[in-house]
Write an enzyme that holds these catalytic residues in place. Structure first.
Site, mmCIF file in Angstrom:
data_model
loop_
_atom_site.group_PDB
_atom_site.id
_atom_site.type_symbol
_atom_site.label_atom_id
_atom_site.label_comp_id
_atom_site.label_asym_id
_atom_site.label_seq_id
_atom_site.Cartn_x
_atom_site.Cartn_y
_atom_site.Cartn_z
ATOM 1 N N HIS A 74 0.853 -1.192 0.000
ATOM 2 C CA HIS A 74 0.000 0.000 0.000
ATOM 3 C C HIS A 74 0.887 1.240 0.000
ATOM 4 O O HIS A 74 1.922 1.272 0.660
ATOM 5 C CB HIS A 74 -0.883 -0.008 1.256
ATOM 6 C CG HIS A 74 -1.717 1.225 1.428
ATOM 7 N ND1 HIS A 74 -2.713 1.576 0.549
ATOM 8 C CD2 HIS A 74 -1.709 2.199 2.387
ATOM 9 C CE1 HIS A 74 -3.290 2.690 0.964
ATOM 10 N NE2 HIS A 74 -2.695 3.096 2.073
ATOM 11 N N ASN A 75 0.482 2.272 -0.768
ATOM 12 C CA ASN A 75 1.274 3.505 -0.847
ATOM 13 C C ASN A 75 2.753 3.177 -1.044
ATOM 14 O O ASN A 75 3.632 3.676 -0.324
ATOM 15 C CB ASN A 75 1.102 4.335 0.433
ATOM 16 C CG ASN A 75 -0.265 4.985 0.532
ATOM 17 O OD1 ASN A 75 -1.039 4.979 -0.431
ATOM 18 N ND2 ASN A 75 -0.582 5.548 1.682
ATOM 19 N N GLU A 131 1.305 -0.111 -5.538
ATOM 20 C CA GLU A 131 0.304 0.933 -5.752
ATOM 21 C C GLU A 131 0.945 2.197 -6.320
ATOM 22 O O GLU A 131 2.043 2.589 -5.918
ATOM 23 C CB GLU A 131 -0.392 1.269 -4.439
ATOM 24 C CG GLU A 131 -1.526 2.272 -4.630
ATOM 25 C CD GLU A 131 -2.263 2.592 -3.348
ATOM 26 O OE1 GLU A 131 -3.445 2.968 -3.432
ATOM 27 O OE2 GLU A 131 -1.658 2.474 -2.258
ATOM 28 N N ASP A 189 -0.317 6.083 -6.840
ATOM 29 C CA ASP A 189 -1.303 7.155 -6.685
ATOM 30 C C ASP A 189 -0.956 8.245 -7.692
ATOM 31 O O ASP A 189 0.028 8.978 -7.508
ATOM 32 C CB ASP A 189 -1.256 7.724 -5.264
ATOM 33 C CG ASP A 189 -1.964 6.838 -4.259
ATOM 34 O OD1 ASP A 189 -2.439 5.771 -4.665
ATOM 35 O OD2 ASP A 189 -2.018 7.207 -3.074
ATOM 36 N N HIS A 198 1.131 11.122 -2.240
ATOM 37 C CA HIS A 198 -0.085 10.949 -1.455
ATOM 38 C C HIS A 198 -0.840 12.270 -1.494
ATOM 39 O O HIS A 198 -0.451 13.238 -0.829
ATOM 40 C CB HIS A 198 0.254 10.533 -0.018
ATOM 41 C CG HIS A 198 -0.889 9.913 0.710
ATOM 42 N ND1 HIS A 198 -1.616 10.570 1.667
ATOM 43 C CD2 HIS A 198 -1.468 8.691 0.591
ATOM 44 C CE1 HIS A 198 -2.570 9.789 2.128
ATOM 45 N NE2 HIS A 198 -2.506 8.638 1.487
ATOM 46 N N GLU A 247 -4.300 4.189 -8.620
ATOM 47 C CA GLU A 247 -5.330 5.050 -8.049
ATOM 48 C C GLU A 247 -5.252 6.352 -8.841
ATOM 49 O O GLU A 247 -4.336 7.154 -8.657
ATOM 50 C CB GLU A 247 -5.110 5.285 -6.561
ATOM 51 C CG GLU A 247 -6.256 6.073 -5.953
ATOM 52 C CD GLU A 247 -6.171 6.187 -4.443
ATOM 53 O OE1 GLU A 247 -6.838 7.089 -3.902
ATOM 54 O OE2 GLU A 247 -5.454 5.394 -3.820
#
Length: 777
Positions: free
Chosen positions: A344-345, A374, A376, A389, A423
């Protein structure tokens, strides 16, 4: 067991008894003629004292450390004589432990401008003069420039040789190397003689607080010259006595009989009692030839105590089944039938509020076996999408740089497919740029169409997708699908977490570029609001992203329906946005329900990442673990909340520990008071933890002899975590080391557990010695 009389008939009459020939203990090899330099003796045992590259590293080099465009500082770097650590200069002197790094903590050494730091800040230095030392865990890369290409190559080659030799060393060799490095440090005047004061200093260094009277008696028993100094063979005798393993001697003598050597049939008896698969006389003979150190004993197919210890300290004597360290599972089933190591992230190296973003975080995740990362994606300047983020102070990195890192590093550890979880917060134009970068940089590695045109909706297997990259993203049309789900590639937010975004940002996020949509072939993002009670046609290519809170709600309320859903489709779970410090949740609860992509913050160490590392430790650490049958069958009745009655009893006798690390190396008198805790992580009814008493002031060879027992209802899902802590009466215990592995990969019998640090690095030669019994009924 066979008697000594039978064994003696195999010798020629003129030979002395074999047991007499091999009676001398071989715990530590005698000095190699280099008693003046104990440190160099350690390097000599590695076979590298004559290597030109290593000799140059011992002399030291002035290398330029590069941290930014303007921060370039020349520092002296020098290999220590132990061959295990590198000393480096600091502008402001600090504690001795802050001036070294260890070879075993190095993840990789890269030549040229092969790190984010050197690509950004190393332009003033030719690539041929540059190298990067990447470390395991959270330690930052060390970007260096040498004065000449030849000097850079010496460090690249020298570190490669040291790492290869270290990897090839047996546990016994590591122990020998380890104790002699401390011996060198304890010899305060470097005269190769040890006074009692220096011996006491050595004992404190290796984490043992021995009674002065007992220590002096041991010292005098070895001081044959009676001059209050130990040297040469006397030092070796002291170390041999110090490193004795009475519990191993007791086991050995139980099987060896009066002459104190094991015949192949006697070793076979031990292997059978251990519950070893494939225990045969030929196997016992093979072990003797592999681990016995004494050539005379080996010729007569006998194993001495030293050979026995070599075997039990080897990977074959470890708790982890060696057969499970390579890819051994069926890799031809659909992707939904596997747990997949997920991050994640991934771009973050610290917290999600103001920490830096880096392509190096992706490199580190891949080095830990991660297969789903991931990205973003946000609108960036100059028409170039960036990754960070959103709406925080985290730094930004270019989308294309991340894709290049994927191309260069995704398959260094594992050949099995990588999933890029997008994302997407970009407008149509920059989405099209993202699609172009993915196609141009990844080329044929990128999956752009179904492998089987006849069955485009069926998920392929990891084997079919070897060496390929999948994109998880939104798929056109952006409308409700037939079962009422809304297609989305953004992570779901619980209502209380949702933030009011600008209208323009909302409008952009709902739009999907056809170019990017076309790349979502097998991982089409889907919002899963509820699970329909009635069966619906499976849609294998749809992937749902759920917050940990939403996933827990489904586990509680849907139970078996959620398990069945996960037999057909992929589900990704991610941490709550409220975890500002990038903390993790326990992944076990999600695995219990068959969720495949259980995403964690890889940059945050803790028991959660220990569980993740333990889950993916087996099957060649390839990042894919075949789920148990109860989580793969479409009509399964399994419910993790109601797993049924106990089916397995796990009994662990915690016997001893060896060479536990000091927690405060700057305080000589600080010695750990260790205790051992065994944790069971599985379905809720199986979760448990039990611990031993603590042993006062002994991290060198503490003994417990305590038995811990567990009843298990779903053993196929159980992870066993062994934890060593330093007991403290007034504050929480301090972490010393741990090792986590699946129950189904845990071997029975007498086993060593090789401990790992908080960051997952080896703490060699630190071990636990236990006896394990698994009863299935």
């Amino acid at each position: 067991m066979l008697c000594g009389r039978w064994r003696s008939c195999r010798r020629r009459p003129e030979e002395p008894p074999v047991a007499a020939q091999v009676a001398a203990p071989l715990l530590l090899a005698p000095p190699d003629g280099d008693t003046k330099r104990p440190g160099l003796r350690a390097l000599k045992k590695m076979g590298l004292t004559e290597d030109e590259d290593v000799r140059a590293m011992l002399r030291g080099s002035r290398l330029c450390k590069i941290r930014s465009r303007t921060w370039h500082k020349e520092r002296l770097y020098r290999l220590q004589e132990d061959g295990l650590s590198v000393w480096f200069q600091r502008r402001i002197p600090r504690a001795p432990s802050q001036h070294i790094f260890f070879v075993q903590h190095i993840e990789a050494v890269r030549e040229g401008h092969q790190s984010e730091g050197l690509r950004r800040f190393g332009g003033a230095f030719p690539p041929a003069r540059c190298l990067t030392i990447a470390f395991k865990g959270r330690r930052k890369n060390l970007d260096l420039a040498a004065a000449t290409p030849e000097e850079a190559q010496r460090w690249v080659r020298g570190l490669a040789k040291l790492r290869a030799r270290l990897d090839a060393m047996s546990q016994r060799e590591r122990l020998d190397h380890w104790i002699h490095s401390y011996l060198h440090r304890a010899d305060s005047n470097q005269d190769s003689k040890m006074s009692f004061k220096e011996i006491k200093s050595l004992l404190r260094m290796v984490n043992v607080d021995m009674n002065d009277m007992y220590a002096y008696r041991l010292f005098k028993e070895c001081d044959h010259s009676n001059n209050e100094r130990l040297e040469g063979a006397e030092i070796e005798e002291f170390l041999r006595r110090l490193l004795k393993r009475p519990e191993l001697e007791e086991i050995f003598h139980r099987y060896s009989g009066e002459d104190r050597v094991l015949s192949a049939p006697e070793l076979l008896e031990f292997l059978e009692d251990q519950g070893e698969d494939g225990a045969t006389l030929a196997r016992a003979q093979q072990l003797i030839h592999t681990y016995e150190l004494n050539e005379t004993a080996k010729q007569h197919e006998l194993m001495t105590l030293d050979g026995f210890m070599m075997y039990l300290l080897s990977p074959e004597g470890a708790a982890l089944d060696p057969a499970h360290t390579c890819v051994f599972q069926d890799m031809d089933q659909p992707l939904s039938h596997y747990f997949i190591s997920s991050s994640h992230n991934t771009y973050l190296t610290d917290s999600q509020i103001g920490g830096p973003s880096s392509t190096e975080a992706y490199v580190r995740a891949f080095a830990q076996g991660c297969r789903c990362v991931e990205l973003d994606c946000w609108e960036g300047p100059g028409g170039e999408p960036v990754i960070y983020h959103g709406h925080t102070l985290t730094s930004k990195i270019l989308f294309r740089d991340v894709v290049q890192a994927v191309r260069d590093h995704a398959f260094t550890l594992s050949p099995y497919p990588v999933i890029l979880s997008l994302e997407n917060h970009c407008g149509l134009e920059q989405q099209a740029v993202m699609a172009r970068h993915l196609r141009a940089i990844l080329g044929d590695v990128l999956v752009t169409q179904a492998l089987d045109s006849q069955n485009p909706e069926e998920l392929p297997s990891p084997e079919q997708l070897k060496g390929r990259v999948l994109v998880k993203g939104k798929k056109l049309p952006a409308a409700r699908s037939e079962d009422g789900r809304i297609l989305s590639d953004q992570e779901e937010e619980d209502e209380e977490e949702e933030e009011a975004e600008a209208t323009e940002q909302r409008r952009r996020a709902k739009q999907i570029s056809p170019e990017l949509s076309a790349l979502a072939v097998y991982c089409c993002a889907t919002r899963l609001r509820t699970l329909c009670p009635n069966p619906v046609p499976p849609q294998p290519c749809q992937v749902s992203s759920l917050s940990e809170r939403k996933a827990k709600k489904l586990i509680r309320e849907a139970g078996n329906s959620f398990v069945r859903h996960n037999t057909r489709q992929l589900t990704r779970v991610y941490p709550l946005g409220l975890r500002m410090n990038s903390a993790n949740y326990s992944p076990q609860e999600m695995w219990n329900s068959g969720c495949q992509l259980v995403a964690l913050n890889f940059q945050t160490p803790g028991y959660e990442m220990d569980l993740n590392a333990g889950r993916f430790l087996i099957n060649g650490q390839c990042g894919y673990i075949l789920k148990p049958a109860c989580l793969r069958q479409p009509d399964t009745t399994f419910d993790p909340e109601c797993p049924g009655p106990p089916r397995t009893t796990l009994t662990i006798q915690v016997l001893t520990a060896q060479q536990l690390p000091k927690l405060n190396t700057e305080k000589p008198n600080s010695i750990v008071d260790p205790l051992v805790r065994v944790e069971i992580h599985g379905v809720p009814a199986d979760c448990a933890r039990k611990e031993t008493n603590y042993v006062l002031n002994n991290g060198f060879n503490p003994r417990w002899g305590q038995t811990l027992q567990f009843q298990l209802r779903a053993p196929e899902l159980v992870l066993v975590r062994f934890v060593v802590e330093d007991y403290d009466t007034t504050s929480p215990n301090d972490f010393v080391g741990q090792f986590t592995l699946p129950l189904n990969s845990l071997k029975q019998g007498y086993r060593h557990i090789h401990l790992l640090s908080k960051d997952g690095a080896s703490l060699s030669p630190a071990t636990l010695f236990v006896h394990i019994r698994i009863q299935r009924f």
